[in-house]
Design an enzyme around this catalytic site. Structure first.
Site, short mmCIF file in Angstrom:
data_model
loop_
_atom_site.label_atom_id
_atom_site.label_comp_id
_atom_site.label_asym_id
_atom_site.label_seq_id
_atom_site.Cartn_x
_atom_site.Cartn_y
_atom_site.Cartn_z
N GLU A 38 -4.31 0.78 -3.69
CA GLU A 38 -2.89 1.12 -3.66
C GLU A 38 -2.01 -0.13 -3.53
OE1 GLU A 38 -2.87 5.63 -1.87
OE2 GLU A 38 -2.92 3.99 -0.42
N GLU B 41 0.84 -1.20 0.00
CA GLU B 41 0.00 0.00 0.00
C GLU B 41 0.88 1.25 0.00
OE1 GLU B 41 -2.70 2.53 3.15
OE2 GLU B 41 -2.05 0.50 3.65
N ASP C 59 0.90 3.89 -3.15
CA ASP C 59 0.56 5.30 -2.94
C ASP C 59 1.51 6.20 -3.73
OD1 ASP C 59 -0.75 7.54 -1.26
OD2 ASP C 59 1.38 7.77 -0.81
#
Length: 223
Positions: free
Chosen positions: A116, A40, A44
């Site tokens: 993400e 994640e 991002d």
């Protein structure tokens, strides 16, 4: 339909995608040494870079501040939740059935996380160009449509404060949850008087929600 068929992914690293959909509660319950949080984190940054490049080329006349404001609309939590649901990513989530304390906000946050982490897995497995194609096919259309995912209620409240010569401020009423998954409850104050209350996964998100509540109470709602 399994994940690889649905997104036409050919890979020798299926475990990487398994990690991308494994929530920490599932890992803890089953004694696993992995969850999606690292992916994640990576996803991002990949998303921000790809969207930034697209906006940089699409709006050559815009300055840094304008580009930053537009980008924030397409990488905010509301946008990620929307993308994730449109793609049906929540269908592949692994979360412990024993985890019964998840709030609605936490469920929404997890949904945003999945987009993400999935992107992070694709970046590692297939490279940047593959990740760009995925974002181009699934996200750029919303940029071209100028879809609004994020409304800056705080800026609108600041304008109200400046116009009416009152002081707008924000105060933490409560915060709870584990360090990596907190929920904040904030108040929007006008000259020290509570006018709106909101919650969010971080202070900025909660402040926006509180400002939104204040606008409704003041009947200066714009949407």
């Amino acid at each position: 339909m399994n994940l690889f068929e649905k997104f036409d992914i050919e890979t020798d690293n299926k475990h990487l995608y398994e990690i991308a959909f494994t929530h920490a509660s599932y890992s803890t319950y089953h004694g696993l040494d992995y969850n999606y949080e690292r992916l994640e984190f990576l996803g991002d940054s990949v998303l921000s870079l790809i969207v930034s490049e697209y906006l940089f080329n699409k709006y050559p006349e815009y300055e840094e501040g304008q580009l930053t404001k537009i980008r924030s609309n397409f990488v905010c939590q509301n946008a990620l939740i929307y993308y994730s649901h449109k793609l049906g990513l929540q269908e592949y989530l692994k979360v412990s059935h024993e985890e019964k304390s998840l709030t609605k906000n936490e469920v929404l946050s997890i949904t945003a996380d999945l987009f993400e982490s999935f992107l992070g897995a694709m970046f590692i497995d297939k490279g940047m160009e593959y990740a760009k194609d995925f974002i181009a096919n699934n996200i750029f259309k919303y940029i071209d449509q100028k879809r609004v995912f994020f409304e800056d209620y705080k800026s609108q409240m600041k304008e109200y404060g400046d116009a009416n010569e009152v002081t707008i401020s924000y105060e933490v009423l409560k915060e709870y949850g584990v360090p990596h998954d907190k929920t904040f409850i904030m108040a929007c104050l006008i000259d020290g008087k509570e006018m709106g209350v909101g919650r969010g996964k971080n202070k900025k998100e909660a402040e926006q929600a509180a400002a939104k509540g204040a606008m409704r109470k003041l009947k200066i709602w714009r949407k």
